[in-house]
Design a protein around this motif. Sequence first.
Motif, short mmCIF file in Angstrom:
data_model
loop_
_atom_site.label_atom_id
_atom_site.label_comp_id
_atom_site.label_asym_id
_atom_site.label_seq_id
_atom_site.Cartn_x
_atom_site.Cartn_y
_atom_site.Cartn_z
N ILE A 110 -10.46 -7.38 -4.51
CA ILE A 110 -9.42 -6.77 -3.83
C ILE A 110 -10.10 -5.64 -2.79
CG2 ILE A 110 -7.40 -5.13 -3.82
CD1 ILE A 110 -7.05 -6.10 -6.79
N ARG A 111 -9.70 -6.13 -1.32
CA ARG A 111 -10.30 -5.37 -0.53
C ARG A 111 -9.57 -3.76 -0.14
NH1 ARG A 111 -13.30 -7.69 4.10
NH2 ARG A 111 -13.40 -6.14 5.72
N THR A 112 -7.92 -3.76 -0.31
CA THR A 112 -7.28 -2.63 -0.09
C THR A 112 -7.52 -1.61 -1.64
OG1 THR A 112 -5.94 -4.00 0.97
CG2 THR A 112 -5.10 -1.63 0.21
N GLU A 113 -8.32 -0.62 -1.29
CA GLU A 113 -8.51 0.45 -2.16
C GLU A 113 -7.47 0.89 -2.96
OE1 GLU A 113 -10.79 3.70 -0.85
OE2 GLU A 113 -12.63 2.33 -0.26
N GLU A 114 -6.23 1.29 -2.41
CA GLU A 114 -4.91 1.78 -2.92
C GLU A 114 -4.56 0.67 -4.17
OE1 GLU A 114 -5.46 1.53 0.24
OE2 GLU A 114 -5.37 3.61 0.91
N ALA A 115 -4.51 -0.56 -3.87
CA ALA A 115 -4.07 -1.67 -4.71
C ALA A 115 -4.85 -1.82 -5.97
CB ALA A 115 -3.93 -3.03 -4.31
N ARG A 116 -6.21 -1.24 -5.87
CA ARG A 116 -7.04 -1.34 -7.03
C ARG A 116 -6.33 -0.53 -8.26
NH1 ARG A 116 -12.81 -0.78 -3.91
NH2 ARG A 116 -12.26 -2.56 -2.60
N GLU A 117 -5.46 0.66 -8.02
CA GLU A 117 -4.98 1.61 -9.00
C GLU A 117 -3.83 0.76 -9.72
OE1 GLU A 117 -3.57 4.88 -7.22
OE2 GLU A 117 -5.68 5.41 -6.44
N LEU A 118 -3.39 -0.25 -9.08
CA LEU A 118 -2.16 -0.91 -9.74
C LEU A 118 -2.47 -2.27 -10.19
CD1 LEU A 118 0.74 0.15 -7.59
CD2 LEU A 118 0.15 0.96 -9.82
N PHE A 119 -3.22 -3.14 -9.67
CA PHE A 119 -3.95 -4.48 -10.01
C PHE A 119 -5.37 -4.52 -10.02
CE2 PHE A 119 -0.16 -4.02 -7.16
CZ PHE A 119 0.89 -4.77 -8.09
N THR A 122 8.06 -3.15 -3.36
CA THR A 122 6.98 -4.00 -2.61
C THR A 122 5.67 -3.35 -2.31
OG1 THR A 122 8.65 -5.32 -2.00
CG2 THR A 122 6.49 -5.84 -1.01
N TRP A 123 4.41 -4.19 -2.75
CA TRP A 123 2.97 -3.78 -2.35
C TRP A 123 2.49 -4.82 -1.69
CZ3 TRP A 123 5.30 -1.89 -6.93
CH2 TRP A 123 5.05 -0.46 -7.09
N ASN A 124 1.72 -4.31 -0.52
CA ASN A 124 1.03 -5.57 0.26
C ASN A 124 -0.25 -5.01 0.24
OD1 ASN A 124 3.30 -7.17 1.13
ND2 ASN A 124 3.70 -5.39 2.44
N PHE A 125 -1.33 -5.81 0.00
CA PHE A 125 -2.76 -5.53 -0.10
C PHE A 125 -3.58 -6.95 0.42
CE2 PHE A 125 -1.56 -6.44 -4.48
CZ PHE A 125 -2.29 -7.54 -4.80
N VAL A 126 -4.53 -6.66 0.62
CA VAL A 126 -5.69 -7.78 0.92
C VAL A 126 -6.70 -7.98 0.00
CG1 VAL A 126 -7.17 -8.45 2.71
CG2 VAL A 126 -5.41 -7.17 3.50
N VAL A 127 -6.80 -9.42 -0.15
CA VAL A 127 -7.82 -9.78 -1.23
C VAL A 127 -8.86 -10.54 -0.40
CG1 VAL A 127 -6.73 -9.95 -3.21
CG2 VAL A 127 -6.71 -12.04 -1.81
N GLU A 128 -10.08 -10.59 -0.67
CA GLU A 128 -11.23 -11.45 0.17
C GLU A 128 -11.93 -12.19 -0.99
OE1 GLU A 128 -14.50 -7.40 -0.01
OE2 GLU A 128 -13.68 -8.49 1.83
#
Length: 1240
Positions: free
Chosen positions: A376-385, A411-417
């Motif tokens: 997961i590229r987005t750091e904020e999303a790493r707390e939930l997913f 709704t959450w939007n985040f980037v995966v790589e």
Amino acid sequence: MTASDGVQESSPVTVNITVIDANDNTPTFPNVSYNVNVYTDMQPGDTILQLTAVDADEGPNGLVSYKILAGDQGHFTINDYTGRITVLPGVNLNVGRSYALTVRASDNGPASQRRSSITTVYIEVLPPNNQSPPRFPQLIYSLEVSEAMRTGATLLNIQATDRERDLITYTILRGDPNNIFEVSQTSGLLLLAKSLDRELTDHYTLTVTASDGKPDGTSTATVNIMVTDVNDNDPEFGLLLPLNLTVQEEEENAFVGQVKATDLDLGVNGQVRYRLVSHRDLFRISTDGSIFTAVPLDREERAQYDLVVQASDGAKDPRRTTVTLSIKVLDVDDNSPAFSQPAYHITLPENSPVGMIILNISALDPDLDANITYRIRTEEARELFAVNPLTGELRVLHSLDFEKLLPNGTTWNFVVEAVDGGSGKMPPGLASVTVTVLDMNDFPPVFSQMLYRGMVAPNAIKGTIVTTVHTEDLDPPGTAASRVHYKVDLEQFPYSTSIFDVEENSGNVLTRVNLNEEPNTKFSLAVIAYDDGEPVKFNKTLVEITVLQPSIIPVFTQEEYRFSPVSENAPVGTVAGVILAAVINQTIVYSIIDGNEGGEFIVNNITGVISTAKPLDYESNSSYVLRVEADSMRVVSSNLRAPSKSNTAKVFIDVQDENDHPPEFTKPFYLGGVAEDAKTFTSVLQVQAVDKDTGNYSAMLYRLIIPPTTDGKDGFVIEPFTGVIKTAIMYRNMRRSYFKFDVVATDDYGEGLSSSAQVVVSVVNQLDMQVVVSNVPPTVVEQNKDQLIGILERYVQDQIPGAKVVVESIGPRRFGEGYEQEDYSKSDLMIYAIDPLTNRALSRQELFKFLDGKLLDINKEFQPYLGRGGRILEIRTPDVVESVKKAVQSVGYTEGALLALAVIIIMCCIPAILIVIITYRQFKERQAECAKTARIQMALPTGKSGGAATNNLYEELGDSTMRGYGHQEQQQLLRPSLLRPEELSMESGIDPGQDYYTQDYYNYDHGYDLPQYGSRRKLISPTGMYDEYGEVIMEDDGSYYYSPHESEGEYGRKKRIKLIVDREYETSSTGEESAPELYRNRLSNVNSHSNINGSIYLAQNGSIIRTRRVAHTNNIKLNSPIRLGKHFKKLDKLAVTHEERIPLNSPVITGASVGEQNLTTRPSSGSLASSTTGPESIASKSNVAKGGGERTQNGDEQESTVDNQEVRDPLGSHSDRTQSDEEELWMGPWNNLHIPMTKL
């Protein structure tokens, strides 16, 4: 020529280098001088001689001009350009006069560089020739003939003239070994007898003669024929051409490979040009066949290309050949991982458990050997997913509550790589993930009214809509919780539910049965609305339905109205018809309730007039069925309806078709084929045009537009109503040609609109066809022909876009020798394919390659049509082609066998010829050697008594026991043991150390069969002389005589030759004279022979008999002489005898009785004869004896004179019997006895 900096290469350019000619060659005459005879009656202008000088230069430097420098005396002239010498007008030639003309030949180069040569022409004037030969107008003819010239064509008229007007006969003397040309014997027309082939021979020089049949009545002319080229050869790619090539991706202008094709034709017909048939946007090809990439290739987009390269010649109608190259694109790491989708959207139900997998993300790297890692590229999303780095599984880390999230959003939007673990040079692949927390079903559906009312006629039919209910759901639109459905409550009003129902999705309340209720009756119906949410939410409402009075329901005058057809070209507002209904004391309102979804018609509410509201189109809709309703104003004003049988009617409106659409062919271009041997009116193909109009407007009439031909005959005809194109002529010898024409279709049977399409028909034969053999009956193939051909055509089109596969025939499978047997359980489908680019049939080999390589895939697609187990067995060559191949092969085998037989015969003849030559040389050498050895070489020693000689003789011969007959004549056989060991060859089969016992020798005259002895291989005597054998006999006076076997003389007595013995000296093994001169005179004492070991016996006639023996005479085998005796008898029977003459220097015992003497010899020539010695011969011998002691100047070279005597053959001609190998070879060991037979 190309330019390269080591990395990039420029496009090739062509550099033409022209070599300018220099005047470096001198005109040359074929001869130094010429001799010509002319006659006094020659006319002015008659040709004396045609001179030709050759200059190898070009242009003016090679243009030769002629001039007479001297010697013409004003009587002759020469043509400056042709070199033709003629008689000047007004010149009288006198008999006996001679001329010597000096002629110069010079070129036309610059004056300073001009070259010349001279020749001399000697002319002698002869009297008038009344038998002059025919004369050709020209001595040299030159013409050009195309190699496509038909046989039998007239090439040249070379008619000669004869002064005496004799009949002239023409022949081709030389220059035509293959009889390509022929000349008419009477007319002199030169004809083409056989087809020309420039690729084999491009020039002929014929010598043609004209003869009037008289001696010296023949003249000749030279015909130079240059064969010009036609384009009759296809370019051919080399057999060693690599077909599998590689190129690295992402490189522009990269070299892929090179193709090379050759064309045997000449000039532009043989100039090969290359062109890419496929992938021309990706590759390019240069003039020399080098292939480069036109753009950078991407292996991930396509890893392999089948590149079709076409080679064509430079003719106006070029011949073409194609080759398919397989190009593999090599991979480089040039791609980042790519997710299966750029954005992921998921809905997560609120309060989902922790750790639940909510999404599987996946990415692919088109490059080879890629290793992908997810994060997961987005750091904020790493707390939930969280995401699994290897599998890409996305999990939720906390339980989410929809209501608590509302203030901040659900709704959450985040980037995966996805990171490539390979080279690491490429950036990671990215994708967005949108997670939406889903609220549960919180709201039920809500009806817009608590009570719905409806009216219905007492006789309403089933399906009549009474009213419609509506609801609203506050759940998010588009969710399952917001989707509403309807149903009736079966328990609350069961009777009403048996009469009425509600549609599940629309909410329409309608009659379930045909009504037959009393007016003013009311029904109540409970309708339930429910959603698809979790959990399901529902609501309920009530519907009241009232049955109306019949008096307020209008009644139509007809149940069905049928109006006249309305033209599709009618303008908007055209009246279609009028409907009419009646009701008591009520105003009627008309409406269209069904069948007018497109709004094509409109009805006047008051008058009932129905008219068009939009333009009509017959092709879109040819008829309309409208359902109209008439309601009273009372019902309409209540915003209700009361449909029934009486107040509804059907209106039928037909649209009249107009011819507003031209025909359209199913294809703009039709491609077909016809066999060379097709009969007239054979179906070739069928064209079809369709018309959206109907009736006669769609009835087609077809016709062909064929370009005019020279003979005025059309190649094809068409059936005007079916569109079947048929043959109209025969197409023999027209293979590889094609016909192009147009077909026109006109509707309304030729009176309406028209359209056209192009048709190309290619002429083929079985050389272009292949036979598809399948294991199903022909009927199955015939029934599914279109589907099967479509499959085959698709596979051919993968290689040749737009190719057409045509069926030639369908029949039972043919097999066996000559394909004479038929199997109806299997089938033969004969097909060929047409290339739309060339309009000609694909070669049989190409068609086989396109289909045979895909046979497994084709069988899979054939399976549904051929049935279970049905498949293609093979793709083979047609019967006729295969039969021709076998015939050619059989002819080839016969020629090969004959050639091998000829080689064997030649190889066998060469040794035989060599043997004959060697044998003849040996014979001549032996003949010369015999002449030498016949001379007296040694004299007799002083002797011993006769008795001692006798004993010594028989001791010498190895037998002390006397066996005699007659008047105390004693006899003994000559033996091989008397030979010296050093003179025996291993080839003779005789052991040099072997001797034989006395008792083994018997006279075969006493009835004993002597055994066979000796080698079966011939031992040639070192001297090359002929040997003889027989019996040595001693008389009472002590003289020795040699008696050949079976040589019966007069009165039954054997012939005898008196022997002179020299026991002290003997000749060498070669037969050359080796004794000193003094021994030649020792001839007086004949009776003294005390020791005759190794004696020399000299016969009276000059023959020499020599015996030799080994030292150990007692070491004898018992069986060897017995074998030897059989060959004695055999030789005696086969022998041919000769009488030998005494050499001049040979001593002779006077007083001896000499009779006819024959010595048995091995024949050395075709015929041998014996001579009879008469009195003259005896006298001559006596004279020779008297001079025997005298030495001459060249005594060793003297020879005896032979009297002329009558030759006779007492034993028969030698030609009556010749020795076989067996009869000749057994004599081996006796060759060293040296008994020569040559006449001297």
